[in-house]
Design a protein around this motif. Structure first.
Motif, short mmCIF file in Angstrom:
data_model
loop_
_atom_site.label_atom_id
_atom_site.label_comp_id
_atom_site.label_asym_id
_atom_site.label_seq_id
_atom_site.Cartn_x
_atom_site.Cartn_y
_atom_site.Cartn_z
N CYS A 395 18.93 34.52 71.69
CA CYS A 395 20.17 35.26 71.88
C CYS A 395 20.54 35.69 70.46
N LYS A 403 27.08 35.45 76.74
CA LYS A 403 25.77 36.00 76.39
C LYS A 403 24.65 35.05 76.83
N LEU A 434 17.93 38.39 74.29
CA LEU A 434 19.11 39.25 74.45
C LEU A 434 19.51 39.82 73.09
N PRO A 436 21.90 41.99 70.40
CA PRO A 436 23.33 42.25 70.24
C PRO A 436 23.61 43.75 70.17
N LYS A 438 24.53 47.22 72.20
CA LYS A 438 24.99 47.80 73.46
C LYS A 438 24.62 49.28 73.49
N GLU A 450 26.46 48.52 77.88
CA GLU A 450 26.08 47.11 78.02
C GLU A 450 24.92 46.71 77.12
N TYR A 451 24.55 45.42 77.19
CA TYR A 451 23.52 44.86 76.30
C TYR A 451 22.11 45.32 76.64
N CYS A 453 18.10 44.09 76.75
CA CYS A 453 17.30 42.88 76.89
C CYS A 453 15.86 43.23 76.50
N VAL A 490 23.61 43.85 81.50
CA VAL A 490 22.43 44.45 80.87
C VAL A 490 22.16 45.80 81.55
#
Ligand code: XMP
Length: 508
Positions: A395, A403, A434, A436, A438, A450-451, A453, A490
Motif C-alpha cells: 500500500c 486503503k 495499491l 497513491p 487517483k 479513484e485509486y 491498482c 479503484v
C-alpha cells in the motif's frame, strides 16, 4: 549420504536437490573442507560442483587431494571435472569459444552414468575451459560437436566427470544421471523420506527439549506453520505458539490461521490482535524503510509481552531452512541494504532463549513435502511467499484503514482468479499493489476519481532474481474488470512488467 563440495557455482544447490529427490541425503560444504572432516562425514560418494574459476587461475579453488584416496566414488561437474582432470594428471585448456547453452551429447559406449540411455541426449553446457587430455585410467563416455570430452570415466577407481550440468532443468534426463551415480555407483539406499524425517526429528526434539517449554512465532507462512506442527507432534502442549495479527494480513487470513491451529491441530495458540496498535504507529508514515522498522520493532515488543505471560520458556522455534545454513563459497562482498527484512533473528539472544530449528536441513520444497506428510492442507503448504510487513509495503505511501481494506479486496480477487486459472502454484508470487495515485474514470454517466491498482506476478527460484509472468490477456482482463467492478475505490488497473533486478519484487 553424499557430500557435495561447492566451488561457487550458482547452481550448486540444485545438485543437492536432485540428489535428495532420489531420497538420498546429502550436504553441501565448501570446497576446502578438511580431509579429517570429510572422513568424519563418511560420504558414500562425493560430487565436485561447478564454479566460476578456471583451474589455471592464480587463486583457483582446490580441494584436498586426499579425497581421491578415500575409496569413494567422485563425480566432477564442469569445474569439478576440470579440477579432477588437473589433480589426477590430465590437461585442461581454454576453449577458443565459450560454450553456452543446449548441446547434444553422443554417447561413446556403455557406462553406468548413462545406463539405459540410447541415442542422443540433450544437455546444458556452460564452460570456457575444456579437457585436452584425460588423466591416466580414464576413458571417454560421451562427446558433443563443440566438446570432444563431454563425459569421462575411470570405472576402476569409480571417478566420473561431466562437462555439462546434469542438475539444471535444461538437461532433461539429468536426474536419471544423478540417480545412476548415487545408486549404481555409490550404492546409496533411498531412505531420505519425509516420513523417516518426522520419526527421527520428533525423537530428537523430545530428547533435546525434555520437559522444557518451546515458543514459536506463527506468521501464517509455510515454514513457521510446518515447524509448529512438527514440534507439536513431538512435544504436544509444551509448545506455545504466538500469532500477532498486525492488521496487515490478507483477507480472511487471521481467521484461517487461528482455526487451523486451534481447531484442527489443537495447538496452544496465543492470538494477539494488534491491528489498531500497528495502524496507530504507522499513521502518517510513508517512507518504506520506516514502515518496515516500525512493524519489525512493534512485532518484537508484542511478542516479548506475550512470551512473558508464559513464564519460563526454554526454546524459541524457528523455521530456518538449509539455504540459510549453507556456507556459501561465492564471495559476495558486503552488499548494500536494499530492504531491511522483517524477521525474528535478534530475538533469541535478547530473550535469552536457546534455538530450536528442526527444518534447518531442509530445502523449501522438502518443507512443503513435510507439511503434506504432517497432514497440513494444500492451502498452507503451497502458499506463495508473503512478506513480514505484509500489505503495508504493498500500500504505497501513507497507510489508512480504508486503503488497506481496498487493497485486501483487490488482492483477494487476484488470488482467486489466479487460482481459478490453475496458475497459483506455478507462480512464485502474484498480488495487488495499491498506488497513491487517483485518476479520472467514468462509471455509468458519472465521473469517478479513484485509486489505481497495480498487479504484480513474478516467477523466481529463490526471490533473488525474478521475471514478470506473461499472464494470458484473458486472465489479466478478468482480474482487471473484477477489481474495477467489485472493489469500491479503484477505477484503473495496470500490470507491472519489470524484472528484478533492476526492480524488486515488492514495491517498497
Ligand atoms: P524483494 O522485494 O526484495 O523481495 O525483491 C524478495 C522476496 O522477499 C520477500 N520479502 C520479505 N519477506 N520479510 C519477509 O519475510 C520481509 O520484510 C520481506 N520483504 C520482502 C518478497 O515478498 C519476495 O518474495
Amino acid at each position: 549420504k553424499v557430500l557435495i563440495l561447492d566451488f561457487g557455482s550458482q547452481v550448486t544447490q540444485l545438485i543437492a536437490r536432485r540428489v535428495r529427490e532420489q531420497s538420498v541425503y546429502c550436504e553441501i560444504h565448501p570446497y576446502n573442507m578438511a580431509l579429517e572432516k570429510i572422513k568424519e562425514f563418511a560420504p558414500k560418494g562425493i560430487i565436485l560442483s561447478g564454479g566460476p574459476s578456471s583451474v589455471y587461475d592464480k587463486d583457483a579453488p582446490h580441494s584436498d587431494l586426499g579425497i581421491y584416496d578415500l575409496g569413494v566414488p567422485v563425480l566432477g561437474i564442469c569445474y569439478g571435472m576440470q579440477l579432477m582432470t588437473q589433480q589426477l594428471g590430465g590437461r585442461v585448456e581454454r576453449c577458443d569459444k565459450r560454450e553456452f547453452g543446449r548441446a547434444t551429447l553422443e554417447l561413446d559406449g556403455a557406462s553406468e552414468i548413462f545406463a539405459s540411455f540410447t541415442g542422443d541426449v540433450e544437455v546444458w553446457m556452460s564452460h570456457g575451459d575444456r579437457i585436452e587430455l584425460m588423466p591416466e585410467g580414464f576413458a571417454l563416455m560421451a562427446h558433443t560437436t563443440g566438446c570432444p570430452t563431454a563425459a569421462m570415466k575411470d570405472e576402476k577407481r569409480r571417478f566420473y566427470g561431466l562437462q555439462f550440468h546434469p542438475e539444471v532443468v535444461h538437461t532433461p534426463r539429468g536426474d536419471e544421471m544423478i540417480g545412476n551415480f548415487v545408486f549404481n555407483i555409490c550404492g546409496c539406499v533411498p531412505t531420505w523420506t519425509m516420513a523417516n524425517f518426522i520419526e527421527t526429528e520428533t525423537a530428537s526434539i523430545r530428547e533435546k527439549v525434555g520437559n522444557g517449554k518451546v515458543l514459536c512465532a506463527l506468521s501464517g507462512g509455510v515454514d513457521s506453520a510446518v515447524v509448529a506442527v512438527l514440534i507439536h507432534r513431538a512435544i504436544g502442549d509444551q509448545l506455545h505458539c504466538v500469532f500477532v495479527n498486525n492488521g496487515l494480513l490478507r483477507k480472511g487470513e487471521a481467521d484461517k490461521v487461528v482455526n487451523l491451529f486451534t481447531k484442527h491441530f489443537k495447538i496452544n495458540l496465543h492470538h494477539v490482535d494488534a491491528t489498531d496498535r500497528f495502524l496507530d504507529k504507522l499513521s502518517g508514515i510513508s517512507d518504506p524503510e520506516r514502515k518496515r522498522k516500525i512493524i519489525g520493532n512493534e512485532f518484537i515488543y508484542l511478542f516479548e509481552e506475550e512470551a512473558k505471560k508464559l513464564g519460563q520458556v526454554d526454546y524459541l522455534a524457528q523455521g530456518t531452512l538449509y539455504p540459510d545454513v549453507i556456507e556459501s563459497v561465492s564471495t559476495k562482498g558486503p552488499s548494500a541494504v536494499i530492504k531491511s527484512h522483517h524477521n525474528v533473528g535478534g530475538l533469541p539472544e535478547k530473550m535469552n532463549l536457546k534455538l530450536l530449528e528442526p527444518v534447518r536441513e531442509l530445502f523449501k520444497d522438502e518443507v512443503r513435502l513435510l507439511g503434506k506428510e504432517l497432514g497440513m492442507p494444500d492451502e498452507v503448504v503451497y502458499r506463495q511467499p508473503f512478506p513480514g510487513p505484509g500489505l503495508a509495503i504493498r500500500c504505497i505511501g501513507e497507510l489508512s484503514k480504508e486503503k488497506l481494506d481496498i487493497l485486501r479486496e483487490a488482492d483477494a480477487i487476484v488470488i482467486e482468479e489466479i487460482r481459478k486459472a490453475g496458475l497459483y502454484r506455478e507462480i512464485w508470487q502474484s498480488f495487488a499493489v495499491l498506488l497513491p495515485v487517483k485518476t479520472v474514470g467514468v462509471m455509468g454517466d458519472a465521473r469517478t476519481y479513484e485509486y489505481t491498482c497495480a498487479l504484480r506476478a513474478v516467477n523466481s527460484i529463490d526471490g533473488m532474481t525474478a521475471d514478470w509472468v506473461k499472464l494470458p490477456y484473458e486472465i489479466l482482463g478478468s482480474i482487471s474488470s473484477r477489481i474495477i467492478n467489485e472493489v469500491k475505490g479503484v477505477n484503473r488497473v495496470v500490470y507491472d512488467i519489470s524484472q528484478k533486478p533492476p526492480a524488486t519484487i515488492e514495491w517498497e
